[in-house]
Design a protein around this motif. Structure first.
Motif, PDB file in Angstrom:
ATOM      1  N   TRP A  63      10.016  -1.611  -0.922  1.00 44.91           N
ATOM      2  CA  TRP A  63       9.554  -3.026  -0.522  1.00 44.91           C
ATOM      3  C   TRP A  63       8.621  -3.632  -1.483  1.00 44.91           C
ATOM      4  O   TRP A  63       9.047  -4.784  -1.411  1.00 44.91           O
TER       5      TRP A  63
ATOM      6  N   GLU B   5       2.423  -4.206   6.546  1.00 46.49           N
ATOM      7  CA  GLU B   5       2.359  -5.344   7.270  1.00 46.49           C
ATOM      8  C   GLU B   5       1.080  -6.268   6.741  1.00 46.49           C
ATOM      9  O   GLU B   5       0.880  -7.233   6.610  1.00 46.49           O
ATOM     10  N   VAL B   6       0.004  -5.340   6.239  1.00 45.90           N
ATOM     11  CA  VAL B   6      -1.221  -6.166   5.574  1.00 45.90           C
ATOM     12  C   VAL B   6      -0.680  -6.990   4.252  1.00 45.90           C
ATOM     13  O   VAL B   6      -1.010  -7.914   4.195  1.00 45.90           O
TER      14      VAL B   6
ATOM     15  N   ASP C  65       3.754   1.546   7.036  1.00 47.67           N
ATOM     16  CA  ASP C  65       4.194   0.376   8.083  1.00 47.67           C
ATOM     17  C   ASP C  65       2.756  -0.554   7.977  1.00 47.67           C
ATOM     18  O   ASP C  65       2.787  -1.531   7.796  1.00 47.67           O
ATOM     19  N   HIS C  66       1.564  -0.017   8.081  1.00 48.79           N
ATOM     20  CA  HIS C  66       0.344  -0.742   8.145  1.00 48.79           C
ATOM     21  C   HIS C  66       0.263  -1.274   6.914  1.00 48.79           C
ATOM     22  O   HIS C  66       0.026  -2.606   6.921  1.00 48.79           O
ATOM     23  N   TRP C  67       0.272  -0.615   5.783  1.00 48.34           N
ATOM     24  CA  TRP C  67       0.219  -1.242   4.398  1.00 48.34           C
ATOM     25  C   TRP C  67       1.271  -2.497   4.322  1.00 48.34           C
ATOM     26  O   TRP C  67       0.772  -3.477   3.637  1.00 48.34           O
TER      27      TRP C  67
ATOM     28  N   SER D  45       2.188  -7.998   3.812  1.00 48.78           N
ATOM     29  CA  SER D  45       3.071  -9.018   4.348  1.00 48.78           C
ATOM     30  C   SER D  45       2.473 -10.310   4.541  1.00 48.78           C
ATOM     31  O   SER D  45       2.653 -11.620   4.475  1.00 48.78           O
ATOM     32  N   GLU D  46       0.780 -10.268   4.923  1.00 47.98           N
ATOM     33  CA  GLU D  46       0.230 -11.359   5.535  1.00 47.98           C
ATOM     34  C   GLU D  46      -0.728 -12.155   4.423  1.00 47.98           C
ATOM     35  O   GLU D  46      -1.040 -13.153   4.558  1.00 47.98           O
TER      36      GLU D  46
END
Length: 133
Positions: free
Chosen positions: A72, A37-38, A33-35, A40-41
């Motif tokens: 993803w 999120e990063v 999830d963290h990867w 995606s930014e």
């Protein structure tokens, strides 16, 4: 005694590089999830080389979660023709061997295992220099 899981990302815009430091007992879903999120930014995350430092982490990332990330990633990248380098810093031969399994999910990336961050950065810096030439 369980060690608290933590992941930190450092984005170097100038070098087009992302450094992830993972520590504690790995929580696969939270890590992926963290990867996501990063990534995606960042407008074009596939243009960034990446370094994953697992030296302070315990356990393995669940393969189903890695597969979720791969799905993803492929949706995000689409049909773009790209090539990036991924350096993975690990402490043991078992973790080194698993890198080849993950590489099959990301065929346009070159993954290589290292035992020190310095070696990994040297490899990534050499790659960046070749791209600029």
């Amino acid at each position: 005694m369980a060690r608290r899981f933590h992941v930190r990302a450092q984005i170097d815009e100038d070098r087009h590089r992302i450094l992830f430091v993972i520590s504690g007992d790995i929580e696969s879903r939270a890590l992926i999830d963290h990867w996501i999120e990063v990534y995606s930014e960042i407008a074009e995350p596939w243009t960034y080389d990446r370094l994953f430092d697992y030296r302070r982490a315990e356990g393995l990332v669940d393969f189903d979660e890695i597969t979720r990330l791969a799905a993803w990633w492929h949706d995000r990248v689409g049909c773009r023709d790209y090539s990036s380098r991924v350096a993975v810093v690990v402490n043991n031969p078992l973790d080194q061997a698993r890198i080849h399994v993950v590489s099959r999910l990301f065929p346009r990336e070159i993954r290589k295992a290292f035992t020190t961050v310095d070696e990994a950065l040297e490899w990534l810096d050499g790659t960046a220099a070749r791209r600029r030439a």
